[in-house]
Design a protein around this motif. Structure first.
Motif, mmCIF file in Angstrom:
data_model
loop_
_atom_site.group_PDB
_atom_site.id
_atom_site.type_symbol
_atom_site.label_atom_id
_atom_site.label_comp_id
_atom_site.label_asym_id
_atom_site.label_seq_id
_atom_site.Cartn_x
_atom_site.Cartn_y
_atom_site.Cartn_z
ATOM 1 N N ARG A 124 -10.418 9.457 -3.628
ATOM 2 C CA ARG A 124 -10.633 10.361 -2.485
ATOM 3 C C ARG A 124 -11.007 9.586 -1.223
ATOM 4 N N ARG A 125 -11.749 8.507 -1.374
ATOM 5 C CA ARG A 125 -12.079 7.676 -0.211
ATOM 6 C C ARG A 125 -10.807 7.088 0.398
ATOM 7 N N ARG A 126 -9.876 6.691 -0.443
ATOM 8 C CA ARG A 126 -8.617 6.161 0.076
ATOM 9 C C ARG A 126 -7.871 7.229 0.884
ATOM 10 N N ILE A 127 -7.844 8.461 0.367
ATOM 11 C CA ILE A 127 -7.198 9.542 1.114
ATOM 12 C C ILE A 127 -7.882 9.732 2.457
ATOM 13 N N ALA A 128 -9.217 9.739 2.450
ATOM 14 C CA ALA A 128 -9.960 9.938 3.696
ATOM 15 C C ALA A 128 -9.631 8.848 4.716
ATOM 16 N N LEU A 162 -4.085 4.311 -14.083
ATOM 17 C CA LEU A 162 -4.858 4.697 -12.901
ATOM 18 C C LEU A 162 -5.138 3.481 -12.011
ATOM 19 N N THR A 163 -5.533 2.386 -12.619
ATOM 20 C CA THR A 163 -5.791 1.163 -11.847
ATOM 21 C C THR A 163 -4.530 0.721 -11.104
ATOM 22 N N LEU A 164 -3.401 0.821 -11.798
ATOM 23 C CA LEU A 164 -2.138 0.412 -11.200
ATOM 24 C C LEU A 164 -1.744 1.351 -10.052
ATOM 25 N N THR A 165 -2.021 2.642 -10.224
ATOM 26 C CA THR A 165 -1.690 3.616 -9.174
ATOM 27 C C THR A 165 -2.528 3.370 -7.924
ATOM 28 N N LEU A 166 -3.815 3.101 -8.100
ATOM 29 C CA LEU A 166 -4.671 2.814 -6.953
ATOM 30 C C LEU A 166 -4.291 1.485 -6.306
ATOM 31 N N ARG A 167 -3.833 0.536 -7.129
ATOM 32 C CA ARG A 167 -3.354 -0.729 -6.574
ATOM 33 C C ARG A 167 -2.104 -0.481 -5.710
ATOM 34 N N ALA A 168 -1.245 0.415 -6.160
ATOM 35 C CA ALA A 168 -0.061 0.757 -5.377
ATOM 36 C C ALA A 168 -0.465 1.370 -4.042
ATOM 37 N N CYS A 169 -1.489 2.204 -4.053
ATOM 38 C CA CYS A 169 -1.993 2.796 -2.811
ATOM 39 C C CYS A 169 -2.477 1.707 -1.861
ATOM 40 N N ASP A 170 -3.237 0.754 -2.376
ATOM 41 C CA ASP A 170 -3.780 -0.318 -1.532
ATOM 42 C C ASP A 170 -2.674 -1.200 -0.957
ATOM 43 N N ALA A 180 -1.542 -1.738 2.995
ATOM 44 C CA ALA A 180 -1.429 -3.053 3.628
ATOM 45 C C ALA A 180 -0.025 -3.309 4.158
ATOM 46 N N ALA A 181 0.978 -2.694 3.535
ATOM 47 C CA ALA A 181 2.374 -2.897 3.932
ATOM 48 C C ALA A 181 2.822 -1.916 5.011
ATOM 49 N N ALA A 182 1.877 -1.183 5.606
ATOM 50 C CA ALA A 182 2.166 -0.218 6.677
ATOM 51 C C ALA A 182 3.056 0.917 6.190
ATOM 52 N N ARG A 183 2.901 1.300 4.917
ATOM 53 C CA ARG A 183 3.622 2.446 4.366
ATOM 54 C C ARG A 183 2.620 3.544 4.065
ATOM 55 N N SER A 184 2.041 4.095 5.121
ATOM 56 C CA SER A 184 0.964 5.074 4.949
ATOM 57 C C SER A 184 1.441 6.315 4.220
ATOM 58 N N ASP A 185 2.714 6.688 4.376
ATOM 59 C CA ASP A 185 3.230 7.856 3.668
ATOM 60 C C ASP A 185 3.182 7.640 2.163
ATOM 61 N N ARG A 186 3.622 6.473 1.720
ATOM 62 C CA ARG A 186 3.602 6.183 0.275
ATOM 63 C C ARG A 186 2.165 5.987 -0.201
ATOM 64 N N ALA A 187 1.348 5.354 0.646
ATOM 65 C CA ALA A 187 -0.048 5.145 0.267
ATOM 66 C C ALA A 187 -0.734 6.473 0.007
ATOM 67 N N LEU A 188 -0.479 7.452 0.864
ATOM 68 C CA LEU A 188 -1.101 8.770 0.696
ATOM 69 C C LEU A 188 -0.606 9.438 -0.580
ATOM 70 N N SER A 189 0.681 9.278 -0.877
ATOM 71 C CA SER A 189 1.227 9.845 -2.116
ATOM 72 C C SER A 189 0.555 9.227 -3.338
ATOM 73 N N TYR A 190 0.393 7.896 -3.328
ATOM 74 C CA TYR A 190 -0.254 7.232 -4.464
ATOM 75 C C TYR A 190 -1.734 7.600 -4.557
ATOM 76 N N ALA A 191 -2.384 7.765 -3.403
ATOM 77 C CA ALA A 191 -3.805 8.145 -3.429
ATOM 78 C C ALA A 191 -3.967 9.534 -4.035
ATOM 79 N N ARG A 192 -3.104 10.445 -3.667
ATOM 80 C CA ARG A 192 -3.185 11.809 -4.218
ATOM 81 C C ARG A 192 -2.843 11.817 -5.710
#
Length: 962
Positions: free
Chosen positions: A473-477, A430-438, A442-454
């Motif tokens: 959920r805050r990351r998704i928001a 889980l920590t690693l998945t949220l790190r991937a979202c972050d 930061a890398a301007a890959r909002s599509d992937r960030a949203l996938s990792y957040a979900r």
């Protein structure tokens, strides 16, 4: 493939073929000479020879072509010379030449060589008396000593004959002991001999060549880009890679693999072991000592005294090269690919494993990422996993978020393959998945960030605690807020708050409260921001505190406390910086710049935005989150200041490295700038790259920065180019169904639409208002109402909004046929806060209005407008002001008036060409046919000595004729 390489157009060899053609031209004038054509195997020497030979044959010259063959000691002497003699025997109708070549071909070439040499020379000289002769000897690196002696003899005795000798050889086949080296050294010093080096192509030339090899009508940019990268500018490599392209990838063909491995197989056993080790090492920047370390391990099995001699052999055989820093690299990257493909799986795994040990001992730059790669190939997945996490940390230290994301994603791929990965790494999935979202954020890959957040939400709900559930959920928001999906964002942050509402104070709880304070201006939002600040301070969460301070500043600005808002923003920026909350720091910069811009302090806004963009670059966030917003904002501010050259230069440079997801933002900025400067060619090209004109124009009210800028730029260009019909259609449609009712942007759109209608009426061709459109009177009422009920960022309508409102009122008066100088004076005053291009337009219209009422003070306004337009290089506006000055007989300083060689009708036509109108549009405005417009333009170009419409406009403007 549809086009074989030898019949494809000659690409990127202008310098080389130019040198060959120059040499041939000198030959035609009786100045015999020779060209030594040097280059790696496959680089394109034969293609150049073919191009010249075709030209020579087409001009009536004689082409004689001989080849040296790679037969080693078994090669017979004079093989290419005898081949040339045979061709001369067949081609000549001179009985003496036919008889002499016959004797020559039957002669014992091992006999009297001087006589043989004289015979060859005499034949060539006799042939050259009838027609110029091109003698070609290819692959001189395989030549025998006798052939080289004969060529040396000929080159010293060509004199003033019409003979050009063209010799080619492979530079990568010449080691230090090759016998051709001293021969070349003596030849290139001879009179009339030049050397032409055929260098690898640049990236664009390789791409162009690769595209010619695609079947007709097929476009595969991905394959072309891959071939351009891997072929390293070598034509043969590119052709073979293209021929073996399958399923979107360019593979090594069997022919290319054989050619590459043949070079390796000529090496000694020890040197071949070095090459195989080098192929495993791979990255050039890790080679200096690491390669020597690997070849010294038991897996490779070379003794220390063997290592140096084997490396020397590899370098002298042109398999490896030594860089300026002492590191080693393959001369061609495809050599490495071929070697790797030839290895057995077990051999490869053992070498990768041995190299991991070397890397851990030496720790060169980038060793963590290298270990991750090599440990994976060695099958040591646990070590690969830990190395990926270590590499992620290093990448973040350098703000290389795309690299960090790649490492985290690889770690997630390895996770299920490692036994007890949590024990191995000390972190959870889980920590690693949220790190991937972050990192994706930061890398301007909002599509992937949203996938990792979900994915993080699902995982947190299964195994995470309440803080992790809320954090996901805050990351998704946040991601949804950035994409403009406010309703779903508010639902997600509300879910996060439900999880934490009854929990004790934490940093995550403060972040959630701060995020809830985003949005509309209400007392409840302000209370949330203040509570978030208090809670963040209580738990020492400076990043969350800074985020809430920005929300509070936003609310203070709306209440009219501008300086109080700025104080909070400065405080937020500093706290975010201390807490390494990068995007929050950039959010503070963005709001600081917007605050100053909203209140008409353009210079301060520009300074803050520029500083913010620089900080975003330091954080590696130029194209993500508020780094992206700052980039957009700086472009808008510079356009307001009239710094168009800066905007265009910055945008053009950015296109070299911008992520594909943000390319539209850069192009849109350039479209808006080009609409002012009148660079219609660039604007039209960028519009095509962005999509259809109809779709782009429809985005003027979308609220998304890139769509708004490109739409506004396109519509603005239509206005200058006289396409008021297109402006009417696009803006009436946009206003009919606005995405956000009572959006303050409707003021700007309404003003532009009124301007289009006024221009159309002035030209005698009023536009037809669409069924869904509003009358000009109703449109002005709508603009006035939006100005009253719309919600500005501050307590009242900002400086830019007031300027557009004044412009709408003045344009509405123009629609009614009124001069209304007092309304245009109001526009000038509203624009003087720093919107210099709009100020120039307003002064132009004010001057026109004043002069229409015989008030000569309008001359001053026109002179000022022209000076501003000239300073900012606003070509369409400058031309329009000059036309107005001619109408009212106003003399512009610095604009030279000359004898009027143009008739009034010709001048009218050319002025509209300067505005970018088509012949059809010009005809419609002037009530003449399109053919008549063309006739007028032909006469204009003849009078001005111009060869094109563009040149005619430039000449006329320079002479003050339009």
């Amino acid at each position: 493939m549809a086009t074989p390489a030898l019949t494809a157009p000659l690409i990127g060899r202008e310098s080389e073929i130019g040198a060959l053609r120059d040499a041939w031209e000198r030959t035609l004038e009786g100045d015999a000479g020779a060209v030594v054509l040097a280059g790696d195997a496959g680089i394109g020497k034969t293609r150049l020879i073919t191009e010249l030979a075709d030209q020579v044959a087409g001009e009536g010259g004689l082409v004689l072509l001989g080849h040296c063959l790679g037969l080693g000691q078994a090669a017979p002497p004079f093989l290419p010379v005898l081949e040339i003699a045979s061709q001369l025997h067949e081609a000549s109708d001179d009985s003496e030449i036919v008889e002499s070549t016959g004797r020559l071909l039957r002669a014992d070439v091992s006999g009297d060589q001087v006589r043989f040499f004289d015979g060859v020379q005499s034949l060539l000289l006799r042939a050259a008396r009838k027609q110029p002769v091109l003698v070609v000897v290819e692959d001189l690196h395989w030549s025998d000593p006798s052939t080289r002696d004969l060529l040396l003899f000929l080159l010293a005795r060509l004199g003033s004959s019409r003979i050009l000798v063209l010799l080619s050889y492979r530079t990568d086949d010449l080691n230090r002991s090759h016998p051709l080296r001293p021969w070349l050294a003596s030849v290139v010093r001879m009179r009339g001999v030049i050397r032409v080096d055929v260098e690898p192509w640049g990236d664009e030339d390789v791409r162009a060549f690769a595209r010619t090899l695609l079947p007709e009508g097929q476009a595969d940019d991905e394959v072309v880009a891959d071939v351009a990268k891997r072929s390293e500018g070598n034509a043969f490599f590119a052709e073979e890679l293209m021929s073996a392209a399958r399923g979107g990838a360019a593979e090594l063909s069997d022919v290319l693999t054989s050619v590459l491995l043949d070079r390796i197989e000529r090496l000694s056993t020890a040197a071949q072991r070095v090459v195989r080790a080098a192929a495993i090492v791979g990255q050039r920047d890790l080679w200096a000592t690491s390669l020597e370390g690997l070849v010294g391990t038991e897996v490779v099995g070379l003794a220390p005294n063997e290592v140096e001699s084997a490396l020397r052999e590899c370098v002298q055989s042109h398999v490896l090269v030594v860089a300026h820093d002492g590191a080693y690299a393959f001369r061609h990257a495809l050599l490495r690919e071929a070697v790797l493909a030839d290895m057995l799986p077990g051999e490869s795994a053992r070498l990768h494993g041995a190299y991991v040990t070397v890397l851990e001992r030496e720790q060169p730059k980038g060793w963590q990422a290298a270990i991750a790669f090599h440990a994976t190939r060695a099958g040591d997945l646990a070590r690969a996993l830990t190395a990926r996490l270590e590499a992620t940390t290093v990448a973040c230290e350098y703000a290389a978020h795309s690299d960090a994301l790649a490492h985290v994603e690889k770690a997630l791929e390895l996770w299920p393959a490692v036994t007890d990965p949590e024990a191995v790494t000390g972190v959870t999935e889980l920590t690693l998945t949220l790190r991937a979202c972050d990192e994706a954020t930061a890398a301007a890959r909002s599509d992937r960030a949203l996938s990792y957040a979900r994915a993080g939400v699902k995982l947190a709900d299964k195994v995470g605690d309440v803080l992790q559930q809320a954090g996901a959920r805050r990351r998704i928001a946040n991601l949804l807020y950035n994409d403009g999906e406010w309703r779903e964002a508010e639902r997600q942050i509300a879910l996060a708050w439900t999880l934490l509402e009854n929990e004790p104070s934490t940093a995550e709880r403060a972040w959630v409260m701060s995020t809830m304070s985003y949005g509309v201006f209400t007392p409840e939002r302000r209370e949330l921001a203040e509570r978030a600040i208090a809670e963040a301070r209580a738990v020492g969460a400076q990043g969350a505190e800074a985020d809430a301070l920005i929300s509070l500043a936003f609310l203070l600005q709306h209440d009219g406390d501008v300086e109080g808002a700025m104080e909070r923003l400065v405080e937020a920026r500093d706290k975010a910086r201390e807490d390494a909350a990068d995007d929050t720091e950039l959010r503070a910069y963005f709001n600081m710049a917007m605050l100053r811009y909203d209140h008409g302090r353009i210079a301060e806004a520009a300074e803050i935005a520029a500083e913010g963009v620089a900080v975003a670059a330091e954080h590696g966030r130029t194209w993500s989150g508020y780094g992206r917003e700052l980039t957009w904002l700086l472009g808008m501010i510079d356009i307001a200041r009239g710094a168009f050259s800066d905007v265009v230069a910055r945008s053009t440079a950015a296109l070299e490295s911008v992520p594909s997801s943000e390319r539209s933002l850069v192009l849109s900025t350039r479209v808006l700038a080009a609409a002012w400067t009148g660079d219609w060619q660039q604007l039209d090209a960028d519009v095509v790259a962005l999509g259809s004109a109809e779709q782009i124009a429809a985005g003027v009210l979308s609220g998304r920065s890139n769509e708004t800028m490109s739409g506004h730029g396109l519509v603005h260009s239509w206005l200058w180019r006289g396409r008021t019909d297109l402006v009417e259609a696009a803006l009436s449609r946009a206003l009919a169904v606005p995405e956000y009712p009572d959006d303050l942007a409707e003021i700007r759109i309404g003003a532009i639409l009124l301007a289009a209608r006024a221009d159309a009426a002035a030209s005698g061709h009023p536009t037809t208002i669409p069924e869904a459109g509003q009358s000009s009177e109703d449109l002005l009422k709508r603009v006035e109402r939006v100005a009253e009920v719309g919600v500005p960022r501050g307590k009242e309508l900002g400086a830019e909004g007031r300027m557009w409102l004044a412009r709408a009122r003045a344009e509405a008066a123009r629609c009614r046929g009124e001069n209304a100088p007092e309304l245009w004076r109001a526009v000038v005053e509203a624009a003087e806060f720093g919107e210099r291009p709009h100020e120039a337009v307003a002064r132009w219209r004010l001057g026109e209005a004043l002069l229409s009422e015989t008030d000569r003070s309008g001359e001053t306004e026109l002179i000022t407008a022209h000076a501003l337009a000239t300073e900012m290089a606003l070509a369409p506006l400058a031309a329009a002001v000059e036309a107005t000055c001619r109408r009212f007989r106003v003399t512009l300083p610095g604009v030279r008036r000359t004898a009027d060689v143009l008739t009034p009708r010709e001048r009218s036509v050319l002025e509209r060409v300067a505005r970018g109108l088509t012949n059809r549009a010009i005809g419609a405005e002037l009530f003449i046919s399109e053919k008549t417009v063309s006739v007028h333009l032909t006469r204009v170009m003849a009078k001005l000595g111009a060869t094109s419409r563009t040149e005619a406009v430039a000449v006329a403007m320079s002479r003050g004729l339009i």
